[in-house]
Design a protein around this motif. Sequence first.
Motif, short mmCIF file in Angstrom:
data_model
loop_
_atom_site.label_atom_id
_atom_site.label_comp_id
_atom_site.label_asym_id
_atom_site.label_seq_id
_atom_site.Cartn_x
_atom_site.Cartn_y
_atom_site.Cartn_z
N LEU A 298 -10.93 1.58 7.25
CA LEU A 298 -10.41 0.80 6.13
C LEU A 298 -10.08 -0.61 6.62
O LEU A 298 -9.41 -0.79 7.64
CB LEU A 298 -9.16 1.46 5.53
N GLY A 299 -10.56 -1.58 5.83
CA GLY A 299 -10.46 -2.96 6.26
C GLY A 299 -9.06 -3.51 6.28
O GLY A 299 -8.81 -4.55 6.88
N ASP A 300 -8.11 -2.84 5.63
CA ASP A 300 -6.76 -3.40 5.65
C ASP A 300 -5.87 -2.75 6.71
O ASP A 300 -4.70 -3.08 6.82
CB ASP A 300 -6.11 -3.35 4.26
N GLY B 31 -11.89 5.24 -6.66
CA GLY B 31 -11.07 5.82 -5.61
C GLY B 31 -11.77 5.83 -4.26
O GLY B 31 -13.00 5.70 -4.18
N LEU B 32 -10.96 6.00 -3.19
CA LEU B 32 -11.51 5.98 -1.83
C LEU B 32 -12.53 7.10 -1.63
O LEU B 32 -13.56 6.90 -0.98
CB LEU B 32 -10.36 6.09 -0.83
N GLY B 33 -12.27 8.29 -2.19
CA GLY B 33 -13.21 9.40 -2.05
C GLY B 33 -14.55 9.04 -2.67
O GLY B 33 -15.62 9.29 -2.09
N PRO C 98 -12.35 -10.25 -1.78
CA PRO C 98 -11.82 -8.95 -1.36
C PRO C 98 -10.66 -9.16 -0.38
O PRO C 98 -10.69 -10.10 0.41
CB PRO C 98 -13.00 -8.30 -0.63
N LYS C 99 -9.66 -8.27 -0.44
CA LYS C 99 -8.51 -8.46 0.46
C LYS C 99 -8.93 -8.38 1.92
O LYS C 99 -8.28 -8.94 2.79
CB LYS C 99 -7.40 -7.46 0.14
N GLU C 100 -10.04 -7.68 2.17
CA GLU C 100 -10.53 -7.55 3.54
C GLU C 100 -10.96 -8.90 4.13
O GLU C 100 -11.15 -9.03 5.32
CB GLU C 100 -11.73 -6.58 3.59
N VAL D 269 -17.37 1.16 5.73
CA VAL D 269 -16.16 0.36 5.51
C VAL D 269 -15.98 0.13 4.01
O VAL D 269 -16.65 -0.71 3.42
CB VAL D 269 -16.25 -0.99 6.27
N PRO D 270 -15.12 0.93 3.37
CA PRO D 270 -14.90 0.74 1.93
C PRO D 270 -14.13 -0.56 1.68
O PRO D 270 -13.10 -0.79 2.29
CB PRO D 270 -14.04 1.95 1.54
N ALA D 271 -14.69 -1.40 0.84
CA ALA D 271 -14.04 -2.68 0.55
C ALA D 271 -14.19 -3.01 -0.94
O ALA D 271 -14.43 -4.15 -1.31
CB ALA D 271 -14.65 -3.78 1.41
N ALA D 272 -14.07 -1.97 -1.75
CA ALA D 272 -14.29 -2.18 -3.19
C ALA D 272 -13.00 -2.01 -3.99
O ALA D 272 -13.03 -2.00 -5.22
CB ALA D 272 -15.34 -1.19 -3.70
N GLY D 273 -11.88 -1.86 -3.30
CA GLY D 273 -10.60 -1.69 -4.00
C GLY D 273 -10.24 -2.97 -4.75
O GLY D 273 -10.80 -4.04 -4.50
N LEU D 274 -9.30 -2.84 -5.65
CA LEU D 274 -8.93 -4.00 -6.48
C LEU D 274 -7.97 -4.94 -5.76
O LEU D 274 -7.85 -6.10 -6.12
CB LEU D 274 -8.33 -3.52 -7.80
N GLY D 275 -7.28 -4.42 -4.75
CA GLY D 275 -6.35 -5.27 -3.99
C GLY D 275 -5.26 -5.87 -4.86
O GLY D 275 -4.88 -7.03 -4.68
N THR D 276 -4.73 -5.07 -5.77
CA THR D 276 -3.76 -5.62 -6.74
C THR D 276 -2.46 -6.07 -6.09
O THR D 276 -1.77 -6.92 -6.63
CB THR D 276 -3.43 -4.58 -7.83
N ARG D 277 -2.13 -5.50 -4.91
CA ARG D 277 -0.88 -5.89 -4.27
C ARG D 277 -0.94 -7.31 -3.74
O ARG D 277 0.07 -7.88 -3.35
CB ARG D 277 -0.57 -4.94 -3.10
P1 UTP Z 1 -6.01 0.98 -1.54
O1 UTP Z 1 -5.36 2.25 -1.84
O2 UTP Z 1 -5.32 0.07 -0.58
O3 UTP Z 1 -6.32 0.25 -2.92
O4 UTP Z 1 -7.47 1.29 -0.98
P2 UTP Z 1 -6.74 -1.21 -3.29
O5 UTP Z 1 -7.21 -1.20 -4.68
O6 UTP Z 1 -7.74 -1.78 -2.31
O7 UTP Z 1 -5.41 -2.10 -3.11
P3 UTP Z 1 -4.12 -2.24 -4.05
O8 UTP Z 1 -3.28 -1.01 -3.79
O9 UTP Z 1 -4.55 -2.38 -5.47
O10 UTP Z 1 -3.48 -3.51 -3.53
C1 UTP Z 1 -7.70 1.78 0.33
C2 UTP Z 1 -9.07 1.34 0.79
O11 UTP Z 1 -10.08 1.93 -0.02
C3 UTP Z 1 -10.92 0.96 -0.60
C4 UTP Z 1 -10.13 -0.33 -0.56
O12 UTP Z 1 -10.97 -1.45 -0.52
C5 UTP Z 1 -9.30 -0.15 0.70
O13 UTP Z 1 -10.02 -0.51 1.86
N1 UTP Z 1 -11.26 1.43 -1.97
C6 UTP Z 1 -10.31 1.93 -2.77
C7 UTP Z 1 -12.57 1.36 -2.38
O14 UTP Z 1 -13.48 0.90 -1.65
N2 UTP Z 1 -12.88 1.81 -3.64
C8 UTP Z 1 -11.93 2.32 -4.48
O15 UTP Z 1 -12.29 2.73 -5.59
C9 UTP Z 1 -10.62 2.38 -4.02
#
Ligand code: UTP
Length: 299
Positions: free
Chosen positions: A132-134, A111-113, A28-30, A11-19
């Motif tokens: 994906l947690g969202d 990135g997700l990859g 984390p947005k998750e 479960v990738p949850a390391a995104g920035l969640g900028t939206r």
């Molecule tokens: P998103 O494309 O939704 O990006 O990631 P984000 O950064 O979380 O959100 P915004 O667009 O800035 O609001 C899709 C999924 O991949 C994870 C995110 O946590 C989400 O579950 N992800 C994304 C990672 O774990 N690492 C990354 O480097 C990028």
Amino acid sequence: MSADQVRKAVVPAAGLGTRFLPATKATPKEMLPVVDKPAIQYVVEEAVAAGIDDVLFITGRSKRPLEDHFDRNLELEEVLRAKKDDHRLALVGESTDLARIHYVRQGDPLGLGHAVLCAQHHVGNEPFAVLLGDDLIDPRDPVLPRMIEVRNRFGGSVLCLMQVPRANIALYGCPAVAVTEDPGVVQVTDVIEKPDPQEAPSDYAVIGRYLLDPAVFEILKRTQPGRGGEIQLTDALRVLATMPAEAGGGVHGVLFTGRRYDTGDRLSYLQSVITLATERDDLGPDLIAWLRQFVADLP
Ligand code: UTP
């Protein structure tokens, strides 16, 4: 094709969640609550319901709330036990006892990859699910068991595809597809990340459930940053789609028609909270009555 059991979920949850800033500045947005449960708990429950008992979170800078949520909270348990509040005590224990939970830190959100590649050591050489947690799939419309079935039949990797209006396709990965003998399953021949609607190869969107062959790891290692400077899972899927089955290649898509909510987007998030709350026995009747009045009073 021998039936592989899918035991592990990533479960990738390391995104920035900028939206979702500023809510996601330190959380984390998750972890955003959908009614009264963090979005991520629905996702882990979905994996467990599909027979998966090992969950690896790929976390980023603000991993504490996640870890705490799936850990015990002895102080809270003590207080509720003293009050003989068994109902809430059970709620506190729910997330702790779900599965064996592990964490890997992604460092830089490349990135997700790249997030999926961080799971290689833990996953090893077996097929695994990525959730994906969202992306919240309604528990009444489970799709993972169907994806596992398709992997056992066709081998390779399996995507979850949902038909969306053409105008929205630029928000998703979009596959080129060919029919199979099963009307609910397509062969994926290519995937384009966030295409312009007029260039989209289909009107299917790749949504946040994947069943991946471990061959994906070696491909991800060689994948250069693509769109947005990120290492895209989509780019690795394109390679898998053209690789021979003996090498772990081949990609199929399950056509999903169930209920799904996108909690990473503010409007969809609000819609998901309202939809799920209206369907609950404890909240629904009062909320619906209030909503009717609220809408009637709108100018
Ligand atoms: P998103 O494309 O939704 O990006 O990631 P984000 O950064 O979380 O959100 P915004 O667009 O800035 O609001 C899709 C999924 O991949 C994870 C995110 O946590 C989400 O579950 N992800 C994304 C990672 O774990 N690492 C990354 O480097 C990028």
